[in-house]
Design an enzyme around this catalytic site. Structure first.
Site, mmCIF file in Angstrom:
data_model
loop_
_atom_site.group_PDB
_atom_site.id
_atom_site.type_symbol
_atom_site.label_atom_id
_atom_site.label_comp_id
_atom_site.label_asym_id
_atom_site.label_seq_id
_atom_site.Cartn_x
_atom_site.Cartn_y
_atom_site.Cartn_z
ATOM 1 N N SER A 2 6.890 8.194 8.799
ATOM 2 C CA SER A 2 7.145 8.895 9.897
ATOM 3 C C SER A 2 7.376 7.887 11.146
ATOM 4 O O SER A 2 6.651 6.837 11.493
ATOM 5 C CB SER A 2 6.208 9.890 10.400
ATOM 6 N N CYS B 291 14.110 11.971 4.258
ATOM 7 C CA CYS B 291 14.488 11.283 5.397
ATOM 8 C C CYS B 291 15.876 11.853 5.967
ATOM 9 O O CYS B 291 16.197 12.115 6.888
ATOM 10 C CB CYS B 291 14.187 9.968 5.831
ATOM 11 N N LYS C 30 0.815 -1.167 -0.039
ATOM 12 C CA LYS C 30 0.029 0.073 -0.026
ATOM 13 C C LYS C 30 0.906 1.210 -0.073
ATOM 14 O O LYS C 30 1.616 1.343 0.992
ATOM 15 C CB LYS C 30 -0.775 -0.105 1.281
ATOM 16 N N GLU D 97 11.672 16.826 12.976
ATOM 17 C CA GLU D 97 11.866 16.952 11.520
ATOM 18 C C GLU D 97 10.881 17.737 10.700
ATOM 19 O O GLU D 97 9.792 17.908 10.867
ATOM 20 C CB GLU D 97 11.591 15.414 11.198
ATOM 21 N N GLU E 236 11.579 1.751 8.730
ATOM 22 C CA GLU E 236 12.786 2.847 8.135
ATOM 23 C C GLU E 236 11.713 4.263 8.590
ATOM 24 O O GLU E 236 10.878 4.542 7.816
ATOM 25 C CB GLU E 236 12.990 2.866 6.838
HETATM 26 P P1 NAD Z 1 3.477 8.663 7.022
HETATM 27 O O1 NAD Z 1 3.994 7.835 8.487
HETATM 28 O O2 NAD Z 1 2.376 9.634 7.328
HETATM 29 O O3 NAD Z 1 2.973 7.732 6.189
HETATM 30 C C1 NAD Z 1 3.610 6.549 5.459
HETATM 31 C C2 NAD Z 1 2.715 5.568 5.068
HETATM 32 O O4 NAD Z 1 1.927 4.805 6.272
HETATM 33 C C3 NAD Z 1 1.626 5.755 4.101
HETATM 34 O O5 NAD Z 1 1.384 5.051 3.081
HETATM 35 C C4 NAD Z 1 0.449 6.080 5.104
HETATM 36 O O6 NAD Z 1 -0.825 5.905 4.353
HETATM 37 C C5 NAD Z 1 0.554 5.061 6.102
HETATM 38 N N1 NAD Z 1 -0.038 5.219 7.373
HETATM 39 C C6 NAD Z 1 -0.529 6.481 7.872
HETATM 40 N N2 NAD Z 1 -1.169 6.256 9.036
HETATM 41 C C7 NAD Z 1 -0.997 4.947 9.254
HETATM 42 C C8 NAD Z 1 -1.287 3.876 10.245
HETATM 43 N N3 NAD Z 1 -2.058 4.505 11.333
HETATM 44 N N4 NAD Z 1 -1.287 2.643 10.196
HETATM 45 C C9 NAD Z 1 -0.641 2.207 9.043
HETATM 46 N N5 NAD Z 1 -0.271 2.763 7.906
HETATM 47 C C10 NAD Z 1 -0.519 4.236 7.845
HETATM 48 O O7 NAD Z 1 4.857 9.463 6.357
HETATM 49 P P2 NAD Z 1 4.961 10.107 5.096
HETATM 50 O O8 NAD Z 1 4.340 11.616 5.461
HETATM 51 O O9 NAD Z 1 4.078 9.642 4.070
HETATM 52 O O10 NAD Z 1 6.558 10.218 4.739
HETATM 53 C C11 NAD Z 1 7.303 11.111 5.610
HETATM 54 C C12 NAD Z 1 7.973 10.414 6.523
HETATM 55 O O11 NAD Z 1 8.696 9.209 6.124
HETATM 56 C C13 NAD Z 1 8.980 11.288 7.220
HETATM 57 O O12 NAD Z 1 8.941 11.126 8.394
HETATM 58 C C14 NAD Z 1 10.359 10.519 6.670
HETATM 59 O O13 NAD Z 1 11.650 10.885 7.459
HETATM 60 C C15 NAD Z 1 9.993 9.393 6.486
HETATM 61 N N6 NAD Z 1 10.903 8.430 5.473
HETATM 62 C C16 NAD Z 1 11.887 7.824 6.033
HETATM 63 C C17 NAD Z 1 12.947 7.058 5.177
HETATM 64 C C18 NAD Z 1 13.969 6.121 5.831
HETATM 65 O O14 NAD Z 1 14.482 5.206 4.999
HETATM 66 N N7 NAD Z 1 14.483 5.991 7.072
HETATM 67 C C19 NAD Z 1 12.505 7.177 3.811
HETATM 68 C C20 NAD Z 1 11.430 8.003 3.520
HETATM 69 C C21 NAD Z 1 10.836 8.614 4.094
#
Ligand code: NAD
Length: 483
Positions: A228, A283, A173, A384, A249
């Site tokens: 996140s 990230c 997803k 962040e 991650e």
């Molecule tokens: P997010 O956590 O809001 O969403 C990520 C995914 O999780 C999406 O597909 C979202 O629909 C899903 N999601 C949201 N709530 C959920 C829940 N309660 N249960 C299950 N799934 C859920 O993150 P974002 O805003 O899409 O991405 C940005 C974040 O990702 C930043 O914090 C960034 O640092 C991190 N990131 C980390 C890496 C890494 O390799 N460490 C790489 C890219 C992004």
């Protein structure tokens, strides 16, 4: 308008409810297309398909899996133009900059995973002459893969490549913002006849319902998540009752320390690139700069020149360095941080305002933004930001700067910039981070393990051989040689 379906069990399907949602062009605000709005029943269907495919896919030899993965890697290159276009219009990364990570990087993930699939070796434990003890690697099972909207193609492809190499099947997803980008990936996979139906299932729907349900689903053995740290906590809670394996991650707030003897031109080029690439929605982008007082003015002058040179505009334009932020919601979040920086007394040296006028009015554009006089109590220092916002501090005492730079709940990356490499390496031992760099900032490649410590990651590494191992578990085999 495009009308797309989800890919479950090797078939194109609507949501069981019949509901859909649309995605937008992030620059023009125009509707791009519609995709199914999945719900729990669709997750059940996708998990059932992945479970049915599991005995077939996991029983293939590493060599057989390898050949199929290599084909997917080649197919990704063939569709490179569409991939970069979807990425630009749904996500805002300039098309010409997306080619490297999203086409070559994503394809490289599959070709590299193809190599690792042949090399999932175990070990032999010579403990007793009358017994044989062997440790083998087996797939972690059926995976829920949940990915973020930044670099959407690369990040979803990476998880699928690593988990398939290990012998896992999955339900993937991606965020709703990038739904068409994920369906493009499904179209590529659908071309690969040798991939068993249901080995990868791609669904579109909201994280808070579909994602949580996937993480809690009894038919799922392992959750691979990038996003996140806050969502990571929710996923951990959802996965806890069934004690699933987690590979996560998460976020970062990455310190960069500039010493008096640093090559300032190189530091500015590399850090400036990582700060503003993808609008800082990465990230691994630098989160806090600590600049020695003796080179502070010179570093800032060069940094501002770099930042002012960044061209902001339509991501389909080949001259553009930065497109819009991904959404109004994310724009409000980044602007909230900018406002808090101003209110808390930091000095705004550059940017900090939404761009308006022709070409800008329908997207959420923030130009390169630079704050100085930042102090550790400010939100722009602790949180962040995930935007094109550089946060600068001056330092004079080495012990103090190391104390500040290591004092954070995140542990993704850190860098030290100095010609005294031995000293930098010695100081670097104080960082509890997934990647520590000297005169460099990060290393993300198909062959390199990437990941975070502390609240930046759980379960290990993504990428490289290590990344495939994360989607395996170990099983001991014991044999008695006595009659
Ligand atoms: P997010 O956590 O809001 O969403 C990520 C995914 O999780 C999406 O597909 C979202 O629909 C899903 N999601 C949201 N709530 C959920 C829940 N309660 N249960 C299950 N799934 C859920 O993150 P974002 O805003 O899409 O991405 C940005 C974040 O990702 C930043 O914090 C960034 O640092 C991190 N990131 C980390 C890496 C890494 O390799 N460490 C790489 C890219 C992004």
């Amino acid at each position: 308008m495009l009308e797309k379906k989800m890919w479950i069990g090797g078939e194109w399907v609507d949501a069981i409810s019949g509901q859909t949602f649309t995605t937008k062009d992030v620059t023009t605000g125009e509707t791009l297309g519609s995709v199914p709005l999945a719900d729990k029943a669709d997750v059940d269907k996708a998990v059932a398909a992945a479970r049915a495919a599991y005995p077939i896919w996991s029983a293939k030899t590493g060599n057989q899996r390898s050949e199929i993965l290599a084909k997917i890697g080649d197919a990704i290159k063939k569709h490179g133009d569409d991939i970069t276009r979807y990425n630009a219009i749904e996500h805002g990364l300039p098309k010409h900059l997306a080619f490297g990570p999203d086409v070559m990087g994503a394809s490289g993930n599959f070709t590299q995973a193809a190599a690792y699939a042949r090399h999932l070796v175990g070990s032999y434990i010579p403990s007793n002459p009358d017994r044989m003890y062997m440790l083998e690697r087996i797939p972690a099972g059926v995976c829920a893969l949940i990915t973020p909207w930044n670099l959407p193609f690369f990040l979803m492809v990476q998880k699928v490549a690593l988990s398939l190499a290990a012998g896992c099947t999955s339900v993937l997803k991606v965020p709703s913002i990038n739904a068409l980008t994920s369906i493009k990936f499904a179209e590529i996979l659908a071309e690969i006849e040798e991939l068993p139906k249901g080995a990868v299932n791609i669904i579109t729907g909201p994280g808070t319902t579909v994602g949580t349900y996937m993480a809690s689903h009894p038919g799922i053995d392992c959750v691979g998540f990038t996003g996140s740290s806050e969502t990571g906590i929710e996923i951990m809670k959802a996965a806890a009752p069934t004690l699933k394996k987690l590979v996560m991650e998460l976020g970062g707030k990455n310190p960069a320390i500039i010493f008096p003897d640093a090559n300032l031109d190189r530091a500015v080029d590399v850090l400036g690139h990582h700060q503003f690439f993808n609008c800082g929605q990465a990230c691994g982008s630098p989160g806090r700069y600590y600049i020695h007082e003796s080179v502070y003015d010179e570093f800032l002058e060069k940094y501002l020149a770099y930042a002012k040179h960044e061209k902001v505009g339509n991501p389909l334009d080949p001259d553009i360095d930065m497109g819009p932020l991904v959404s109004e919601e994310h724009f409000n979040k980044v602007m909230g941080y900018i406002e808090s920086g101003k209110a808390e007394g930091a000095t705004l040296l550059l940017g900090g305002e939404r761009l308006t006028g022709p070409g800008y009015d329908n997207g959420y554009f923030i130009p390169p933004t630079v704050f100085t006089d930042v102090t550790p109590n400010m939100k722009i220092y602790t949180d962040e930001i995930f935007g094109p916002v550089a946060v600068m501090m001056k330092w004079s005492d080495e012990d103090e700067v190391m104390r500040l730079a290591t004092d954070n709940s995140y542990g993704l990356t850190a860098s030290i910039w100095s010609k005294n490499i031995a000293h930098a390496l010695k100081l670097g031992k104080q960082f509890t981070v997934g990647t520590f760099s000297v005169n460099q900032h990060n290393f993300i490649a198909a062959e390199a393990p990437w990941g975070g410590l502390k609240q930046s990651g759980v379960g290990g590494r993504e990428g490289g051989y290590q990344g495939v191992l994360e989607f395996t578990v170990q099983r001991m085999i014991t044999i008695c040689l006595d009659e």
